[in-house]
Scaffold this motif. Structure first.
Motif, PDB file in Angstrom:
ATOM      1  N   LYS A 180       0.870  -1.205  -0.147  1.00 47.11           N
ATOM      2  CA  LYS A 180      -0.025   0.024  -0.059  1.00 47.11           C
ATOM      3  C   LYS A 180       0.993   1.141   0.089  1.00 47.11           C
ATOM      4  CE  LYS A 180      -3.545  -2.262   2.879  1.00 47.11           C
ATOM      5  NZ  LYS A 180      -3.986  -2.255   4.098  1.00 47.11           N
ATOM      6  N   PRO A 181       0.286   2.295  -0.597  1.00 42.28           N
ATOM      7  CA  PRO A 181       1.193   3.517  -0.773  1.00 42.28           C
ATOM      8  C   PRO A 181       1.342   4.180   0.749  1.00 42.28           C
ATOM      9  CG  PRO A 181      -0.509   3.812  -2.060  1.00 42.28           C
ATOM     10  CD  PRO A 181      -0.690   2.585  -1.623  1.00 42.28           C
ATOM     11  N   GLY A 182       2.806   4.364   1.036  1.00 42.34           N
ATOM     12  CA  GLY A 182       3.165   4.981   2.601  1.00 42.34           C
ATOM     13  C   GLY A 182       3.240   3.743   3.646  1.00 42.34           C
ATOM     14  N   LEU A 183       3.373   2.519   3.189  1.00 43.79           N
ATOM     15  CA  LEU A 183       3.619   1.557   4.051  1.00 43.79           C
ATOM     16  C   LEU A 183       5.181   1.634   4.479  1.00 43.79           C
ATOM     17  CD1 LEU A 183       2.449  -0.870   5.692  1.00 43.79           C
ATOM     18  CD2 LEU A 183       2.985  -2.325   3.610  1.00 43.79           C
ATOM     19  N   GLY A 184       6.012   1.935   3.691  1.00 47.52           N
ATOM     20  CA  GLY A 184       7.413   1.989   3.952  1.00 47.52           C
ATOM     21  C   GLY A 184       7.511   2.941   5.170  1.00 47.52           C
ATOM     22  N   ALA A 185       7.083   3.936   4.945  1.00 44.03           N
ATOM     23  CA  ALA A 185       7.306   5.189   5.773  1.00 44.03           C
ATOM     24  C   ALA A 185       6.515   4.939   7.270  1.00 44.03           C
ATOM     25  CB  ALA A 185       6.437   6.485   5.143  1.00 44.03           C
TER      26      ALA A 185
ATOM     27  N   THR B  73       9.891  -7.259   2.905  1.00 45.25           N
ATOM     28  CA  THR B  73      11.200  -6.298   3.256  1.00 45.25           C
ATOM     29  C   THR B  73      11.858  -7.093   4.327  1.00 45.25           C
ATOM     30  OG1 THR B  73       9.723  -4.216   3.156  1.00 45.25           O
ATOM     31  CG2 THR B  73      11.427  -4.092   4.859  1.00 45.25           C
ATOM     32  N   TYR B  74      13.212  -6.942   4.317  1.00 41.35           N
ATOM     33  CA  TYR B  74      14.011  -7.364   5.277  1.00 41.35           C
ATOM     34  C   TYR B  74      14.759  -6.329   5.986  1.00 41.35           C
ATOM     35  CZ  TYR B  74      13.994 -12.304   3.758  1.00 41.35           C
ATOM     36  OH  TYR B  74      13.705 -13.716   3.371  1.00 41.35           O
ATOM     37  N   ILE B  75      14.728  -6.363   7.147  1.00 40.66           N
ATOM     38  CA  ILE B  75      15.359  -5.083   8.145  1.00 40.66           C
ATOM     39  C   ILE B  75      16.708  -5.704   8.677  1.00 40.66           C
ATOM     40  CG2 ILE B  75      15.165  -3.546   9.793  1.00 40.66           C
ATOM     41  CD1 ILE B  75      11.971  -3.272   8.854  1.00 40.66           C
ATOM     42  N   ALA B  76      17.884  -5.173   8.731  1.00 40.22           N
ATOM     43  CA  ALA B  76      18.853  -5.622   9.466  1.00 40.22           C
ATOM     44  C   ALA B  76      19.085  -4.767  10.621  1.00 40.22           C
ATOM     45  CB  ALA B  76      20.272  -5.417   8.564  1.00 40.22           C
ATOM     46  N   LEU B  77      19.291  -5.439  11.799  1.00 39.05           N
ATOM     47  CA  LEU B  77      19.547  -4.622  13.174  1.00 39.05           C
ATOM     48  C   LEU B  77      20.778  -5.047  13.801  1.00 39.05           C
ATOM     49  CD1 LEU B  77      16.054  -5.545  13.284  1.00 39.05           C
ATOM     50  CD2 LEU B  77      16.287  -3.594  14.134  1.00 39.05           C
ATOM     51  N   ASP B  78      21.153  -4.521  14.691  1.00 40.59           N
ATOM     52  CA  ASP B  78      22.427  -4.623  15.433  1.00 40.59           C
ATOM     53  C   ASP B  78      22.499  -5.694  16.259  1.00 40.59           C
ATOM     54  OD1 ASP B  78      24.123  -2.879  14.070  1.00 40.59           O
ATOM     55  OD2 ASP B  78      23.255  -1.090  15.134  1.00 40.59           O
ATOM     56  N   SER B  79      21.306  -6.168  17.026  1.00 41.34           N
ATOM     57  CA  SER B  79      21.147  -6.935  18.138  1.00 41.34           C
ATOM     58  C   SER B  79      19.819  -7.969  18.137  1.00 41.34           C
ATOM     59  CB  SER B  79      21.296  -6.181  19.411  1.00 41.34           C
ATOM     60  OG  SER B  79      20.224  -5.769  19.559  1.00 41.34           O
ATOM     61  N   ALA B  80      20.184  -9.040  18.841  1.00 39.19           N
ATOM     62  CA  ALA B  80      18.853  -9.803  18.860  1.00 39.19           C
ATOM     63  C   ALA B  80      17.805  -9.260  19.557  1.00 39.19           C
ATOM     64  CB  ALA B  80      19.183 -11.240  19.654  1.00 39.19           C
ATOM     65  N   ASP B  81      18.026  -8.282  20.575  1.00 42.65           N
ATOM     66  CA  ASP B  81      17.145  -7.575  21.463  1.00 42.65           C
ATOM     67  C   ASP B  81      16.383  -6.353  20.240  1.00 42.65           C
ATOM     68  OD1 ASP B  81      15.953  -6.658  23.770  1.00 42.65           O
ATOM     69  OD2 ASP B  81      16.992  -4.850  23.427  1.00 42.65           O
ATOM     70  N   ASP B  82      17.213  -5.786  19.641  1.00 40.44           N
ATOM     71  CA  ASP B  82      16.575  -4.739  18.635  1.00 40.44           C
ATOM     72  C   ASP B  82      15.569  -5.545  17.734  1.00 40.44           C
ATOM     73  OD1 ASP B  82      17.912  -2.687  19.778  1.00 40.44           O
ATOM     74  OD2 ASP B  82      19.481  -2.673  18.263  1.00 40.44           O
ATOM     75  N   ALA B  83      15.861  -6.783  17.107  1.00 45.85           N
ATOM     76  CA  ALA B  83      15.109  -7.605  16.503  1.00 45.85           C
ATOM     77  C   ALA B  83      13.685  -7.810  17.122  1.00 45.85           C
ATOM     78  CB  ALA B  83      15.888  -8.614  15.816  1.00 45.85           C
ATOM     79  N   ALA B  84      14.087  -8.370  18.405  1.00 42.95           N
ATOM     80  CA  ALA B  84      12.712  -8.839  19.058  1.00 42.95           C
ATOM     81  C   ALA B  84      11.935  -7.484  19.383  1.00 42.95           C
ATOM     82  CB  ALA B  84      13.203  -9.418  20.428  1.00 42.95           C
ATOM     83  N   ARG B  85      12.466  -6.425  19.727  1.00 40.92           N
ATOM     84  CA  ARG B  85      11.719  -5.122  19.712  1.00 40.92           C
ATOM     85  C   ARG B  85      11.160  -4.939  18.564  1.00 40.92           C
ATOM     86  NH1 ARG B  85      15.324  -1.181  21.238  1.00 40.92           N
ATOM     87  NH2 ARG B  85      13.752   0.048  21.153  1.00 40.92           N
ATOM     88  N   ALA B  86      11.805  -4.853  17.518  1.00 45.40           N
ATOM     89  CA  ALA B  86      11.335  -4.486  16.157  1.00 45.40           C
ATOM     90  C   ALA B  86       9.891  -5.298  15.970  1.00 45.40           C
ATOM     91  CB  ALA B  86      12.337  -4.571  14.885  1.00 45.40           C
ATOM     92  N   VAL B  87      10.273  -6.713  15.972  1.00 45.67           N
ATOM     93  CA  VAL B  87       8.925  -7.567  15.634  1.00 45.67           C
ATOM     94  C   VAL B  87       7.571  -7.222  16.460  1.00 45.67           C
ATOM     95  CG1 VAL B  87       8.307  -9.944  16.053  1.00 45.67           C
ATOM     96  CG2 VAL B  87      10.613  -9.615  14.985  1.00 45.67           C
ATOM     97  N   ALA B  88       7.960  -6.976  17.913  1.00 46.91           N
ATOM     98  CA  ALA B  88       6.955  -6.446  18.514  1.00 46.91           C
ATOM     99  C   ALA B  88       6.148  -5.146  18.165  1.00 46.91           C
ATOM    100  CB  ALA B  88       7.181  -6.458  20.049  1.00 46.91           C
ATOM    101  N   VAL B  89       6.912  -4.441  18.032  1.00 44.26           N
ATOM    102  CA  VAL B  89       6.333  -2.799  17.435  1.00 44.26           C
ATOM    103  C   VAL B  89       5.820  -2.977  15.975  1.00 44.26           C
ATOM    104  CG1 VAL B  89       7.351  -0.725  16.679  1.00 44.26           C
ATOM    105  CG2 VAL B  89       8.236  -1.385  18.736  1.00 44.26           C
ATOM    106  N   LEU B  90       6.377  -3.733  15.234  1.00 46.21           N
ATOM    107  CA  LEU B  90       5.696  -3.984  13.736  1.00 46.21           C
ATOM    108  C   LEU B  90       4.325  -4.575  13.888  1.00 46.21           C
ATOM    109  CD1 LEU B  90       9.129  -4.100  11.818  1.00 46.21           C
ATOM    110  CD2 LEU B  90       7.286  -2.278  12.044  1.00 46.21           C
ATOM    111  N   LYS B  91       4.410  -5.472  14.871  1.00 46.84           N
ATOM    112  CA  LYS B  91       3.304  -6.501  14.844  1.00 46.84           C
ATOM    113  C   LYS B  91       1.961  -5.604  15.493  1.00 46.84           C
ATOM    114  CE  LYS B  91       4.845 -11.050  15.022  1.00 46.84           C
ATOM    115  NZ  LYS B  91       4.679 -12.256  16.043  1.00 46.84           N
ATOM    116  N   LYS B  92       2.356  -4.507  16.427  1.00 40.56           N
ATOM    117  CA  LYS B  92       1.393  -3.539  16.804  1.00 40.56           C
ATOM    118  C   LYS B  92       0.881  -2.607  15.810  1.00 40.56           C
ATOM    119  CE  LYS B  92       2.691  -3.726  21.889  1.00 40.56           C
ATOM    120  NZ  LYS B  92       3.310  -2.974  22.713  1.00 40.56           N
ATOM    121  N   ALA B  93       1.877  -2.243  15.158  1.00 36.20           N
ATOM    122  CA  ALA B  93       1.739  -1.174  13.973  1.00 36.20           C
ATOM    123  C   ALA B  93       0.720  -1.763  12.751  1.00 36.20           C
ATOM    124  CB  ALA B  93       2.995  -0.476  13.402  1.00 36.20           C
TER     125      ALA B  93
END
Length: 126
Positions: free
Chosen positions: A73-78, A105-125
């Motif tokens: 959808k338009p704006g999804l990346g933003a 989309t694949y997102i690269a992060l610095d730590s396993a904690d950041d990846a876990a937080r990203a999953v949680a945040v994006l599932k909520k969003a």
């Protein structure tokens, strides 16, 4: 329009026999001039894992990845970037493709904690 057309020499290696690779991404490594790095995903199953290891690939423990798939959808990346930014999650790289009505989309992060937080945040969003 003038075109310059020449033969090109391309080097390759067998990476993962029988694997259905979705992500193949390469980049140069400025911290090691003259070198580059290759990322592939997914590598699943004994046969694909063995072939990947024989080709010199190994699961990275310095970059942690999150995969997102859905309807484009338009704006999804933003929206994705804003959700990560609002949660103070810094990502080191992003690769995205849209085909038809779908995106991955694949997102690269610095730590396993950041990846876990990203999953949680994006599932909520979502």
């Amino acid at each position: 329009m003038a075109l310059k057309v020449t033969k090109a020499e391309v080097w390759s290696t067998m990476l993962a026999a029988g694997a259905d690779l979705e992500l193949v991404f390469a980049r140069r490594t400025p911290e090691q001039p003259g070198s580059g790095i290759l990322f592939v995903s997914p590598v699943k199953g004994a046969k694909a894992t063995r072939a990947a290891q024989e080709a010199g690939l190994a699961k990275t423990d310095t970059i942690h990845w999150v995969r997102i798939e859905g309807g484009d959808k338009p704006g999804l990346g933003a929206k994705i970037a804003r959700a990560l930014g609002n949660a103070a999650i810094s990502f080191r790289g992003l690769s995205a493709i849209a085909m038809g009505a779908k995106f991955v989309t694949y997102i690269a992060l610095d730590s396993a904690d950041d990846a876990a937080r990203a999953v949680a945040v994006l599932k909520k969003a979502a």
